[in-house]
Every structure is written in structure tokens, then in C-alpha cells.
Motif scaffolding. Structure first.
Motif, mmCIF file in Angstrom:
data_model
loop_
_atom_site.group_PDB
_atom_site.id
_atom_site.type_symbol
_atom_site.label_atom_id
_atom_site.label_comp_id
_atom_site.label_asym_id
_atom_site.label_seq_id
_atom_site.Cartn_x
_atom_site.Cartn_y
_atom_site.Cartn_z
ATOM 1 N N ASP A 282 47.565 -48.610 47.301
ATOM 2 C CA ASP A 282 48.734 -48.052 47.966
ATOM 3 C C ASP A 282 49.611 -49.139 48.586
ATOM 4 O OD1 ASP A 282 47.470 -45.772 47.295
ATOM 5 O OD2 ASP A 282 46.900 -45.179 49.327
ATOM 6 N N GLU B 196 53.308 -33.376 46.938
ATOM 7 C CA GLU B 196 51.916 -33.738 47.184
ATOM 8 C C GLU B 196 50.962 -32.643 46.744
ATOM 9 O OE1 GLU B 196 49.391 -35.757 50.867
ATOM 10 O OE2 GLU B 196 51.213 -34.614 51.259
ATOM 11 N N THR B 197 51.421 -31.369 46.788
ATOM 12 C CA THR B 197 50.549 -30.250 46.458
ATOM 13 C C THR B 197 50.473 -29.992 44.956
ATOM 14 O OG1 THR B 197 51.078 -29.226 48.584
ATOM 15 C CG2 THR B 197 50.095 -27.819 46.908
ATOM 16 N N PHE C 275 51.970 -31.971 42.334
ATOM 17 C CA PHE C 275 52.148 -33.089 41.418
ATOM 18 C C PHE C 275 51.234 -34.237 41.820
ATOM 19 C CE2 PHE C 275 56.133 -30.732 41.679
ATOM 20 C CZ PHE C 275 56.402 -30.462 40.340
ATOM 21 N N GLU C 276 51.215 -35.265 40.996
ATOM 22 C CA GLU C 276 50.450 -36.477 41.284
ATOM 23 C C GLU C 276 51.418 -37.646 41.356
ATOM 24 O OE1 GLU C 276 47.389 -36.966 38.448
ATOM 25 O OE2 GLU C 276 46.311 -35.133 39.016
ATOM 26 N N PRO C 277 52.065 -37.823 42.507
ATOM 27 C CA PRO C 277 53.088 -38.870 42.604
ATOM 28 C C PRO C 277 52.461 -40.252 42.725
ATOM 29 C CG PRO C 277 52.813 -37.809 44.719
ATOM 30 C CD PRO C 277 51.914 -37.080 43.752
ATOM 31 N N ASP C 278 53.305 -41.262 42.572
ATOM 32 C CA ASP C 278 52.872 -42.633 42.782
ATOM 33 C C ASP C 278 52.510 -42.833 44.253
ATOM 34 O OD1 ASP C 278 52.775 -45.529 41.815
ATOM 35 O OD2 ASP C 278 54.146 -45.657 43.530
ATOM 36 N N PRO C 279 51.383 -43.456 44.561
ATOM 37 C CA PRO C 279 50.970 -43.592 45.966
ATOM 38 C C PRO C 279 51.990 -44.319 46.836
ATOM 39 C CG PRO C 279 49.139 -44.101 44.506
ATOM 40 C CD PRO C 279 50.350 -43.966 43.635
#
Length: 482
Positions: free
Chosen positions: A26, A294-295, A297-301
């Protein structure tokens, strides 16, 4: 930055915190600088400003003349915003600053014990805003119901109910986390980290994710958006109807004399609430977006960290700058604020700058009245008056000075008339407080008639008391001469 990592194992009976370098993925130099500027430097300055302004808001809205249903919601909102700023400072700033300040190594203690109170304060702020917007909707769109619903007692009951429900709802956040001492392999030292309990795994998806997204962001956002749109539309329609209505001048004057003050305060409350809701929607839009991303999808950290910091900063910003809206759009708030600001300024000047007046360049005598004590006996001032030529030995009053045309508006006197042959000032008006006996050789013969003191009355009473002490042989004085 020291790694702040927690490894969460999905054990049913409990979880172990294993210190590792999970957060290295991160980390980025861009986020480090972004976090340093926004959270470490800017957030404390904004928080100090917000704490001060919310103290001012609580003081102003607790005045008796501000006792309305809308102002009651804003009073409770100021209290909850005050707590949001304090808890946010502990949660966001200390957690980031411990990477730079070794003395803050025990920061997880503050996070664990402050986080539930932060959620309670945030919940109160959100639903105080919702309740205030609904109160404004009733006043604008349901005027028949407004008299029974929009009362101070009703608004206090609603606010107390919101506080109770917020505490009850967020009380589940206390047992979700605990603190454990971990051994970090990279630094070869023991550190304290936050670890979830078994309750966290049982209720995380429903309570912390879906219920938070619906009850704290999505539902209040949509409700305020629709409600504010209806209020603005109805308010504009009411203004158009009032402009098109054909009312005689006599009826207008009667309506204006009886309802002018009530309509003025109600209009200020409506505009103020509309702007408060607009600010809330603008500052919480990003929080809604972050929760949805955040709920689902899988976003970039790194991107998620950037958006989260900006969202947290906007929450604090929203709680800090409401006073600007109140000062601009609410006339009564502005008057009370300026009144007490002048009082504080006068007290500070008299207390800490007693010699400030002596440093000023000499000017004409001040016309500002200096009150005398009510408890002390008012004595007749020693004034030496030369009856034959009253201006040979000029005298001044310790209480009050006669007016001159330079201080009286709307009077256009000739300058040659203001001075005698000796170049001394004359009184513009014989009714200025000095009795005029003769006028000879281009001058006035004067004597002081009375001392006057103006005393402010208690709050709620508009006009002050005026005390007059006659200085002559008579115990009374005519209003004309006064």
C-alpha cells in the motif's frame, strides 16, 4: 514509514495478530507526501479552527433570542461536530503521525477507545442535519402542520432521541477490537497493534459494511438530496406566487407590520438550512463513493488510501466551516456574533492595553460616553465658568462633551460660524445639553446641566436604562434642554 500491519486469521474462537510487512504494497512516495500534507499538516490547523467555531456556534445558538426549532437542531449539530473534530484528530492524525513521531507509539490505544465515540458523534451529526432539513421542509411545504411540529420542545425531544439511538447503535463497536503485543520481524521489536475479535468476524459484513453504507451514507445522502430539491423548488414557487399576487398597499402594510419580523427570521432559517444541506452533500459525496468502491469492487490499494484520506478530511471540513454559512446567511446569528465580539474586544483592550489611548495622536474630544458607577455617589463636577468672558478659561465635562457639526450628520453649518474670534469651538445646537444664557461677541455662555449614564438592561430587553443626575439647583431637568 514503520510497517503497521495486522494479519487477520479467520479463526472462529479468536484471531492472532502476526506482525509482517503486509502494508508495503500500500505504500508509495506519492501517498506518503499526500498523507503528510493533507493529514499531518493541514488537518490539525483545520481542527483547531473547527473547535473554536463550534464553541462560538454553541454559545450563539444557546442565547434566548435564538430559541427556535431550526436553531435547536443547529445547536445540537454544533455539539456533535465538536466531538467529530476531536475524535477525528485522535483517529486520523495520531494514527498517521506515529510514523513520524516515536512518542506516539501507543497510538492504537487512542484509536481503539476513540473510534466508537467518533462513530457516535458522526451518526448524531448526520441525523441532526436530516432532522433540521425535515423541519425546514415542514415550514416551507406543510405550513398548516408547522405550528404543532416546529416547536423548540419537539426539536429537543427529537435530538435527544437521536443521541440515544446513536449511542445504542454504535455500542457494538467497542467489543470488536482489542490490543495485542506483536513481535515485528523487520524491526526486531515488540509493537502494539489492533486486532479483531470473534465478534468482528460475526457481524463485519452486515454491520460494518452494508448497514454502515446504507444508514450512514446512502440513505441520508439520498434523503437530503431529494428533500433539499423539494424545499428549493417550493421556496421559489412561493416567491413567484407572492410576486404575482395582487394585494392592495394598505393590506401589504398591515401584513408587513404584523409579520415582517417573523417572516424575516423564517426566511433566514430556510436559506441557512438549504446551504447547510448543500455543504453536507458536497463533503459526503466522496465518502459515499469510497464506500461503494470498497464494497463492490477491488480498487488499487494506493488509490483507495488516497480517496480515504480525502474523504476523512472532507468530513472534518464539513464539521468545521458551518459557522461561515451561519454568519453569511443568518442575520440574527451575525448580529449576536458581532455584538459579543465587540464586547470581548472592548474587555481585552481595557484589560491588556490600558495605555493604548495615550499613544494615539491628539484629536478632538471624544463623544463616547464613559459610564459612572451606580453605586457611587454622583458629585457635581468642578467647572470654572467666567461669566464675563466664558471662553477665557475653557472647561470640560468629565461626563459628556457638547456636539459639534463635525459629529452631527445631515447638518451643513458654515465653518466660520463654529468658531469665535479666539478660534474656539461653539456648540452647534442650543439643545445639545448646555443651557444658553446669552450670545454676545459671537460666543455662547454655557453651564452644565446634568450627568447622564446609559445602562444596558438584561438580555431579552431591547432598550437600555438612562439615568440623569441634575447638576444645578433644581432637581429636575427639561427634556428639551437634555
Amino acid at each position: 514509514t514503520p510497517p503497521l500491519s495486522v494479519f487477520l486469521s479467520g479463526m472462529e474462537n479468536g484471531s492472532q495478530c502476526l506482525c509482517s510487512d503486509l502494508q508495503t504494497e500500500d505504500y508509495s512516495p506519492l501517498y506518503a507526501w499526500y498523507n503528510y500534507i493533507l493529514i499531518i499538516i493541514t488537518l490539525p490547523t483545520l481542527s483547531v479552527f473547527g473547535v473554536c467555531t463550534n464553541i462560538v456556534n454553541v454559545f450563539v445558538y444557546s442565547r434566548k433570542r435564538m430559541a427556535t426549532s431550526a436553531n435547536t437542531y443547529l445547536l445540537f449539530l454544533a455539539c456533535s461536530d465538536f466531538l467529530v473534530i476531536l475524535t477525528g484528530l485522535f483517529i486520523f492524525w495520531i494514527d498517521s503521525a506515529r510514523s513520524y513521531i516515536p512518542e506516539l507509539a501507543r497510538a492504537p490505544y487512542t484509536t481503539v477507545y476513540t473510534l466508537p465515540f467518533g462513530y457516535m458523534a458522526q451518526t448524531c451529526s448526520i441525523y441532526f442535519t436530516v432532522a433540521a432539513a425535515f423541519d425546514c421542509y415542514i415550514k416551507v411545504c406543510r405550513q398548516m402542520t408547522a405550528r404543532s411540529y416546529c416547536t423548540v420542545n419537539r426539536s429537543r425531544q427529537i435530538c435527544i432521541a437521536i443521541v440515544f439511538i446513536s449511542i445504542l447503535y454504535n455500542s457494538l463497536r467497542f467489543p470488536q477490537f482489542n490490543l495485542r503485543r506483536c513481535f515485528h520481524e523487520g524491526s526486531q521489536e515488540h509493537i502494539i497493534e489492533i486486532c479483531p475479535t470473534s465478534l468482528f468476524y460475526a457481524i463485519n459484513l452486515v454491520y460494518n459494511v452494508y448497514m454502515y453504507m446504507v444508514l450512514m451514507t446512502l440513505l441520508p445522502f439520498l434523503f437530503l438530496l431529494i428533500l433539499n430539491a423539494v424545499i428549493v423548488f417550493r421556496q421559489s414557487m412561493n416567491e413567484k406566487i407572492e410576486k404575482k399576487a395582487k394585494i392592495s398597499r394598505a393590506e401589504c402594510e398591515l401584513l408587513q407590520s404584523s409579520e415582517e419580523e417573523e417572516k424575516g427570521s423564517s426566511g433566514d432559517d430556510t436559506i441557512t438550512m438549504i446551504m447547510v444541506v448543500v455543504l453536507f452533500l458536497a463533503c459526503n459525496t466522496l465518502a459515499l463513493i469510497v464506500n461503494v468502491i470498497e464494497t463492490f469492487f477491488e480498487p488499487d490499494p494506493v488509490l483507495l488510501n488516497l480517496l480515504s484520506d480525502a474523504s476523512n478530511f472532507l468530513v472534518i471540513f464539513n464539521s468545521s466551516v458551518n459557522c461561515v454559512i451561519y454568519f453569511i446567511f443568518n442575520t440574527e446569528y451575525r448580529l449576536i456574533f458581532l455584538e459579543y465580539a465587540h464586547r470581548v474586544k472592548r474587555i481585552l483592550v481595557n484589560e491588556y492595553l490600558p495605555c493604548s489611548t495615550s499613544r494615539r495622536p491628539p484629536t478632538r474630544p471624544s463623544l463616547e460616553y464613559q459610564p459612572v458607577s451606580l453605586h457611587s455617589k454622583i458629585s457635581r463636577p468642578s467647572i470654572m465658568v467666567n461669566r464675563s468672558n466664558p471662553f477665557n478659561s475653557p472647561s470640560t465635562s468629565p461626563v459628556w462633551q457638547p456636539l459639534t457639526s463635525r459629529c452631527v450628520a445631515n447638518l451643513d453649518w458654515e465653518l466660520s460660524y463654529l468658531h469665535d474670534s479666539n478660534g474656539m469651538k461653539r456648540d452647534d445646537d442650543g439643545d445639545s445639553g448646555c443651557s444658553i444664557q446669552t450670545r454676545s461677541n459671537g460666543g455662547y455662555s454655557t453651564r452644565w446641566l446634568a450627568e447622564v449614564e446609559i445602562v444596558e438592561r438584561p438580555e431579552g430587553e431591547r432598550r437600555p436604562h438612562i439615568y440623569v443626575k441634575a447638576l444645578g439647583e433644581k432637581e429636575t431637568i427639561s427634556m428639551t434642554a437634555l
